[in-house]
Write a protein that holds these residues in place. Structure first.
Motif, PDB file in Angstrom:
ATOM      1  N   ASP A  93       1.985   2.258   3.740  1.00 50.36           N
ATOM      2  CA  ASP A  93       2.481   3.630   3.790  1.00 50.36           C
ATOM      3  C   ASP A  93       1.704   4.383   4.872  1.00 50.36           C
ATOM      4  O   ASP A  93       0.474   4.272   4.961  1.00 50.36           O
ATOM      5  CB  ASP A  93       2.268   4.292   2.414  1.00 50.36           C
ATOM      6  CG  ASP A  93       2.949   5.654   2.311  1.00 50.36           C
ATOM      7  OD1 ASP A  93       3.614   6.064   3.279  1.00 50.36           O
ATOM      8  OD2 ASP A  93       2.806   6.306   1.264  1.00 50.36           O
ATOM      9  N   ALA A  94       2.405   5.136   5.698  1.00 48.94           N
ATOM     10  CA  ALA A  94       1.753   5.809   6.821  1.00 48.94           C
ATOM     11  C   ALA A  94       0.826   6.936   6.373  1.00 48.94           C
ATOM     12  O   ALA A  94      -0.217   7.172   6.983  1.00 48.94           O
ATOM     13  CB  ALA A  94       2.796   6.356   7.793  1.00 48.94           C
ATOM     14  N   LEU A 106       0.852  -1.190   0.000  1.00 45.57           N
ATOM     15  CA  LEU A 106       0.000   0.000   0.000  1.00 45.57           C
ATOM     16  C   LEU A 106       0.889   1.241   0.000  1.00 45.57           C
ATOM     17  O   LEU A 106       1.584   1.518   0.966  1.00 45.57           O
ATOM     18  CB  LEU A 106      -0.906   0.015   1.240  1.00 45.57           C
ATOM     19  CG  LEU A 106      -1.691   1.308   1.484  1.00 45.57           C
ATOM     20  CD1 LEU A 106      -2.611   1.628   0.302  1.00 45.57           C
ATOM     21  CD2 LEU A 106      -2.511   1.221   2.775  1.00 45.57           C
ATOM     22  N   ASP A 107       0.886   1.967  -1.121  1.00 43.58           N
ATOM     23  CA  ASP A 107       1.634   3.213  -1.253  1.00 43.58           C
ATOM     24  C   ASP A 107       0.981   4.019  -2.364  1.00 43.58           C
ATOM     25  O   ASP A 107       0.594   3.454  -3.396  1.00 43.58           O
ATOM     26  CB  ASP A 107       3.103   2.943  -1.592  1.00 43.58           C
ATOM     27  CG  ASP A 107       3.971   4.183  -1.400  1.00 43.58           C
ATOM     28  OD1 ASP A 107       3.824   5.133  -2.205  1.00 43.58           O
ATOM     29  OD2 ASP A 107       4.776   4.198  -0.460  1.00 43.58           O
ATOM     30  N   ASN A 166      -4.606   6.726   6.172  1.00 38.57           N
ATOM     31  CA  ASN A 166      -3.233   6.362   6.517  1.00 38.57           C
ATOM     32  C   ASN A 166      -3.121   4.873   6.772  1.00 38.57           C
ATOM     33  O   ASN A 166      -4.105   4.191   7.080  1.00 38.57           O
ATOM     34  CB  ASN A 166      -2.756   7.157   7.731  1.00 38.57           C
ATOM     35  CG  ASN A 166      -3.581   6.856   8.970  1.00 38.57           C
ATOM     36  OD1 ASN A 166      -3.397   5.823   9.602  1.00 38.57           O
ATOM     37  ND2 ASN A 166      -4.504   7.747   9.322  1.00 38.57           N
ATOM     38  N   GLY A 167      -1.903   4.365   6.626  1.00 39.51           N
ATOM     39  CA  GLY A 167      -1.657   2.943   6.774  1.00 39.51           C
ATOM     40  C   GLY A 167      -1.879   2.420   8.173  1.00 39.51           C
ATOM     41  O   GLY A 167      -2.139   1.227   8.358  1.00 39.51           O
ATOM     42  N   ILE A 168      -1.783   3.295   9.171  1.00 40.25           N
ATOM     43  CA  ILE A 168      -1.980   2.847  10.549  1.00 40.25           C
ATOM     44  C   ILE A 168      -3.438   2.474  10.786  1.00 40.25           C
ATOM     45  O   ILE A 168      -3.750   1.456  11.410  1.00 40.25           O
ATOM     46  CB  ILE A 168      -1.497   3.935  11.535  1.00 40.25           C
ATOM     47  CG1 ILE A 168       0.024   4.089  11.414  1.00 40.25           C
ATOM     48  CG2 ILE A 168      -1.886   3.584  12.976  1.00 40.25           C
ATOM     49  CD1 ILE A 168       0.614   5.214  12.229  1.00 40.25           C
ATOM     50  N   ASP A 169      -4.357   3.282  10.255  1.00 41.43           N
ATOM     51  CA  ASP A 169      -5.781   2.936  10.351  1.00 41.43           C
ATOM     52  C   ASP A 169      -6.076   1.658   9.579  1.00 41.43           C
ATOM     53  O   ASP A 169      -6.877   0.824  10.016  1.00 41.43           O
ATOM     54  CB  ASP A 169      -6.650   4.078   9.795  1.00 41.43           C
ATOM     55  CG  ASP A 169      -6.961   5.135  10.838  1.00 41.43           C
ATOM     56  OD1 ASP A 169      -6.726   4.882  12.041  1.00 41.43           O
ATOM     57  OD2 ASP A 169      -7.430   6.223  10.469  1.00 41.43           O
ATOM     58  N   MET A 177      -2.997  12.556  14.772  1.00 42.28           N
ATOM     59  CA  MET A 177      -3.096  11.318  15.538  1.00 42.28           C
ATOM     60  C   MET A 177      -3.211  10.074  14.661  1.00 42.28           C
ATOM     61  O   MET A 177      -3.378   8.965  15.168  1.00 42.28           O
ATOM     62  CB  MET A 177      -4.300  11.398  16.487  1.00 42.28           C
ATOM     63  CG  MET A 177      -4.185  12.508  17.514  1.00 42.28           C
ATOM     64  SD  MET A 177      -5.555  12.521  18.704  1.00 42.28           S
ATOM     65  CE  MET A 177      -5.264  10.999  19.595  1.00 42.28           C
ATOM     66  N   PHE A 178      -3.135  10.257  13.360  1.00 48.22           N
ATOM     67  CA  PHE A 178      -3.231   9.138  12.421  1.00 48.22           C
ATOM     68  C   PHE A 178      -4.537   8.364  12.619  1.00 48.22           C
ATOM     69  O   PHE A 178      -4.561   7.137  12.703  1.00 48.22           O
ATOM     70  CB  PHE A 178      -2.034   8.192  12.578  1.00 48.22           C
ATOM     71  CG  PHE A 178      -0.737   8.814  12.131  1.00 48.22           C
ATOM     72  CD1 PHE A 178      -0.304   8.694  10.821  1.00 48.22           C
ATOM     73  CD2 PHE A 178       0.027   9.548  13.018  1.00 48.22           C
ATOM     74  CE1 PHE A 178       0.878   9.283  10.412  1.00 48.22           C
ATOM     75  CE2 PHE A 178       1.217  10.143  12.618  1.00 48.22           C
ATOM     76  CZ  PHE A 178       1.636  10.013  11.297  1.00 48.22           C
TER      77      PHE A 178
END
Length: 212
Positions: free
Chosen positions: A54-55, A7-8, A61-64, A174-175
């Motif tokens: 990818d963040a 994922l980017d 964002n990748g964190i979610d 906070m992503f």
């Protein structure tokens, strides 16, 4: 073969990563995407061993994505790839269940090694850094009585509200998804017995003023 999803939002980056990983001989790229929402939908269906995320993305964002994917299938390992190194992002990655958090400046051979280690069940999160981040979140002076009912995440949301940030700005810091922040704000208002965001900002400024 280790199955990997990429994922980017940059196609050139995805192609480079795919070539690098597949040239290793024991890694297969089974899917890729440039959008967070599409990836969150496709990754559980493809069931890769590792998702390189990818963040920062145009629609999230990748964190979610890591959090959403692992809520569906916890066997999928998330490896956050980012250009930025900061405690907030690292904390968010830890809370999302990511197995690793690496900078894009990483050497190709090290990234291949990282994928192998994460696929094998190892964590790439430095225990010392993880401990420092969690202690920083937990530390601080005794909370005012009015804030005791708030979770750590809700308190951080309240602090940003006091600074005058919008939900979108808070989400970026906070992503989190903007909708998630909106839900947090509603929860904070309910717990504090308030009706409006401005009331929360005034209360937070009074209670937290000595610490901000």
């Amino acid at each position: 073969m280790i199955r990997v999803f990429l994922l980017d939002d940059h196609e050139v980056v995805r192609r480079g990563l795919a070539d690098l990983l597949q040239s290793s001989g024991d890694i297969e790229v089974v899917g890729e995407s440039g959008l967070a929402q599409e990836a969150a939908r496709r990754i559980p269906a493809l069931r890769p061993d590792v998702a390189i995320l990818d963040a920062r993305l145009p629609d999230g964002n990748g964190i979610d994505v890591c959090r959403d994917v692992r809520a569906v299938d916890s066997s999928i390992k998330g490896l956050i790839l980012t250009s930025y190194e900061d405690d907030e992002a690292l904390f968010a990655a830890i809370m999302a269940g990511a197995a690793g958090y690496v900078l894009k400046q990483i050497r190709g051979t090290d990234l291949v090694d990282a994928v192998r280690r994460v696929a094998a069940g190892q964590s790439l999160l430095d225990p010392a850094i993880t401990t420092r981040v969690l202690e920083r979140i937990r530390s601080g002076v005794e909370q005012p009585r009015e804030l005791k009912s708030l979770t750590e995440q809700e308190r951080r949301i309240l602090e940003y509200v006091a600074e005058g940030l919008t939900n979108r700005e808070i989400a970026g810091k906070m992503f989190l998804a903007e909708k998630t922040v909106k839900n947090y704000v509603s929860s904070v208002l309910a717990k504090l017995g308030l009706e409006r965001r401005t009331q929360a900002a005034v209360l937070a400024t009074r209670l937290l003023g000595r610490n901000t």
